[in-house]
Design a protein around this motif. Structure first.
Motif, PDB file in Angstrom:
ATOM      1  N   GLY A 182      19.527  63.362  24.496  1.00  0.00           N
ATOM      2  CA  GLY A 182      18.383  62.614  23.986  1.00  0.00           C
ATOM      3  C   GLY A 182      18.090  61.424  24.871  1.00  0.00           C
ATOM      4  O   GLY A 182      18.922  60.993  25.655  1.00  0.00           O
ATOM      5  N   PHE A 183      16.891  60.887  24.755  1.00  0.00           N
ATOM      6  CA  PHE A 183      16.495  59.764  25.600  1.00  0.00           C
ATOM      7  C   PHE A 183      15.994  58.586  24.777  1.00  0.00           C
ATOM      8  O   PHE A 183      16.031  57.460  25.216  1.00  0.00           O
ATOM      9  CB  PHE A 183      15.400  60.211  26.580  1.00  0.00           C
ATOM     10  N   TRP A 184      15.480  58.829  23.589  1.00  0.00           N
ATOM     11  CA  TRP A 184      14.920  57.738  22.795  1.00  0.00           C
ATOM     12  C   TRP A 184      15.088  58.063  21.325  1.00  0.00           C
ATOM     13  O   TRP A 184      14.996  59.200  20.897  1.00  0.00           O
ATOM     14  CB  TRP A 184      13.450  57.532  23.109  1.00  0.00           C
ATOM     15  N   SER A 185      15.343  57.059  20.560  1.00  0.00           N
ATOM     16  CA  SER A 185      15.406  57.210  19.115  1.00  0.00           C
ATOM     17  C   SER A 185      14.818  55.962  18.485  1.00  0.00           C
ATOM     18  O   SER A 185      15.071  54.843  18.951  1.00  0.00           O
ATOM     19  CB  SER A 185      16.848  57.394  18.644  1.00  0.00           C
ATOM     20  N   ALA A 238      23.222  56.733  17.309  1.00  0.00           N
ATOM     21  CA  ALA A 238      22.287  56.218  18.307  1.00  0.00           C
ATOM     22  C   ALA A 238      22.613  56.779  19.687  1.00  0.00           C
ATOM     23  O   ALA A 238      21.709  57.155  20.449  1.00  0.00           O
ATOM     24  CB  ALA A 238      22.328  54.688  18.325  1.00  0.00           C
ATOM     25  N   ASN A 281      21.392  60.260  20.310  1.00  0.00           N
ATOM     26  CA  ASN A 281      19.951  60.411  20.475  1.00  0.00           C
ATOM     27  C   ASN A 281      19.409  59.722  21.716  1.00  0.00           C
ATOM     28  O   ASN A 281      18.232  59.892  22.049  1.00  0.00           O
ATOM     29  CB  ASN A 281      19.231  59.867  19.235  1.00  0.00           C
ATOM     30  N   THR A 282      20.218  58.953  22.402  1.00  0.00           N
ATOM     31  CA  THR A 282      19.765  58.271  23.609  1.00  0.00           C
ATOM     32  C   THR A 282      20.530  58.718  24.842  1.00  0.00           C
ATOM     33  O   THR A 282      20.100  58.431  25.963  1.00  0.00           O
ATOM     34  CB  THR A 282      19.918  56.748  23.468  1.00  0.00           C
ATOM     35  N   GLY A 333      21.905  55.943  28.630  1.00  0.00           N
ATOM     36  CA  GLY A 333      20.854  55.182  27.959  1.00  0.00           C
ATOM     37  C   GLY A 333      21.405  54.256  26.899  1.00  0.00           C
ATOM     38  O   GLY A 333      20.950  53.115  26.763  1.00  0.00           O
ATOM     39  N   PHE A 334      22.401  54.739  26.155  1.00  0.00           N
ATOM     40  CA  PHE A 334      23.015  53.910  25.122  1.00  0.00           C
ATOM     41  C   PHE A 334      23.680  52.687  25.737  1.00  0.00           C
ATOM     42  O   PHE A 334      23.528  51.566  25.230  1.00  0.00           O
ATOM     43  CB  PHE A 334      24.041  54.733  24.341  1.00  0.00           C
ATOM     44  N   ALA A 349      17.614  53.582  17.500  1.00  0.00           N
ATOM     45  CA  ALA A 349      18.623  53.124  18.452  1.00  0.00           C
ATOM     46  C   ALA A 349      18.673  51.602  18.580  1.00  0.00           C
ATOM     47  O   ALA A 349      19.681  50.962  18.246  1.00  0.00           O
ATOM     48  CB  ALA A 349      18.383  53.769  19.817  1.00  0.00           C
ATOM     49  N   LEU A 374      21.037  50.147  26.861  1.00  0.00           N
ATOM     50  CA  LEU A 374      20.396  49.482  25.726  1.00  0.00           C
ATOM     51  C   LEU A 374      21.356  48.528  25.031  1.00  0.00           C
ATOM     52  O   LEU A 374      20.968  47.422  24.634  1.00  0.00           O
ATOM     53  CB  LEU A 374      19.879  50.521  24.736  1.00  0.00           C
ATOM     54  N   SER A 402       9.430  50.529  16.755  1.00  0.00           N
ATOM     55  CA  SER A 402      10.485  51.236  16.024  1.00  0.00           C
ATOM     56  C   SER A 402      10.085  51.494  14.582  1.00  0.00           C
ATOM     57  O   SER A 402      10.271  52.604  14.064  1.00  0.00           O
ATOM     58  CB  SER A 402      11.788  50.437  16.074  1.00  0.00           C
TER      59      SER A 402
END
Length: 401
Positions: A190-193, A48, A51-52, A56-57, A196, A60, A389
């Motif tokens: 990455g910014f979004w998955s 996760a 990919n973020t 970002g991780f 995630a 979140l 999601s």
């Protein structure tokens, strides 16, 4: 104390509730709840993060952990109002880890070539054997806390609550591997998955254990149990963040959706990797019986009501639940799918939607109260995250065909 006491309510100090002795200290309750939180989700968090992005991780993860603590706050308020201390859960991912990792662990210790021709390289067969010989005997115990500790059960309970220690070993060894054997150098931004937030929600889902632990907490009050929850989630947040960070910094773009497979691919038969694999396998194995207790309790209450304890009903429900979970674990091809689908559906509902809905439906708070607004936000957030999601996950499946 009889086994049937597990179905008694929170305590005699509240109206309408039965009485039962309490022996679980604050520290023991924190340990119990962390043991329920820390599980197979730790293996998907590095993916996760890849990919973020790290920032970002972190944002979140902080958001999900905070909402998890708040949803527990709503559940505890409802528990005090209604006297109903029960909830439910899912276990498939834990058995999936055993299916995928146990053959590799045996091959490493036997120095085998992994050709898949021997019986111990069949993950499905090993999973069935482990479930019958180890998980079932532990899961069929009638109680989850100290109150079911007898002379004949004591060794099983000590092993059960040792699973958190194996997670700590896993995190420490990940740090050692990173600083001594960095495998890859190329970074993945990455910014979004789609996976995630569902993976994070899956990782912090402990609500099934909160209320049973509240039942056995010494000197139980909502404030005291909230402190148990906040401390447990905070410590778990730190462990999750450290494990994801060092897993990501070790592999970068090559992070696998199941972290242990990445270590095995780049460092085959390495003694440290073998130790990590054994640590997480033991942690996962010992967690399955623990999270089975609230699932079984919910099923029995739904199907049979709060009748007198029956070993026949107790045993039959245990076997049926384990059979369903075992079948799901055998046929799921990739743990990323488990984290994604279960996280966006079951976990989102249990972590966000259901606590909010229960509070809106049952609570006697005013319409514009802070908790009422917070409960409404949890419902909206959970539905949005779950639908978005799951839609993206299904879209990636369609694209892959």
């Amino acid at each position: 104390q009889s086994a049937g006491a597990q179905y008694s309510a929170v305590g005699s100090n509240k109206p309408g509730m039965g009485s039962q002795s309490r022996e679980a200290s604050f520290a023991f309750s924190v340990f119990n709840l962390m043991n329920a939180i820390m599980g197979s989700g730790i293996l998907g968090l590095a993916y996760a993060m890849a990919n973020t992005g790290i920032v970002g991780f972190c944002l979140l993860l902080m958001l999900v952990s905070s909402l998890a603590a708040y949803s527990v706050h709503l559940l505890l308020k409802l528990c005090d109002q209604t006297g109903d201390p029960f909830y439910y859960y899912s276990m498939s991912s834990y058995l999936f880890i055993l299916k995928s990792e146990l053959p590799a662990a045996i091959n490493n210790f036997l120095n085998a070539n992994g050709a898949g021709t021997t019986w111990y390289e069949d993950g499905r067969l090993l999973l069935i054997l482990i479930t019958l010989c180890f998980v079932l005997p532990l899961a069929i115990l009638p109680r989850v806390g100290k109150q079911f500790v007898t002379n004949t059960q004591k060794s099983c309970v000590l092993r059960l609550h040792g699973s958190l220690l194996f997670v700590l070993v896993f995190v420490c060894l990940m740090i050692i591997i990173h600083f001594n054997k960095v495998c890859c150098l190329s970074k993945l931004q990455g910014f979004w998955s789609a996976y995630a937030i569902p993976t994070m929600a899956f990782s912090f889902l402990c609500h099934t254990a909160v209320l049973p632990i509240y039942c056995e907490l010494d000197r139980p009050t909502k404030k005291r149990m909230q402190r148990v929850t906040n401390l447990s989630i905070s410590l778990s947040f730190i462990l999750y963040l450290v494990s994801a960070l060092f897993g990501y910094l070790t592999f970068y773009a090559h992070v696998d959706s199941e972290l242990l497979q990445g270590y095995d691919a780049y460092l085959p038969r390495d003694i440290v990797v073998m130790t990590v694999r054994i640590a997480i396998l033991l942690s996962v194995l010992l967690t399955v019986p623990l999270i089975h207790f609230p699932a079984r309790k919910a099923v029995i209450l739904l199907l049979f009501g709060s009748r007198r304890f029956s070993w026949w009903i107790h045993s039959l429900t245990t076997v049926c639940i384990l059979a369903v979970v075992l079948i799901l674990a055998i046929f799921v091809p990739d743990i990323r799918n488990v984290f994604g689908v279960v996280g966006s559906t079951t976990s989102s509902c249990l972590l966000f939607v259901f606590p909010g809905l229960f509070y809106l439906r049952i609570s006697n708070q005013r319409f514009r109260s802070l908790d009422y607004i917070g409960a409404a936000f949890l419902v909206v957030f959970g539905v949005m995250v779950g639908v978005l999601s799951l839609t993206l996950i299904i879209w990636t499946w369609v694209q892959s065909f």
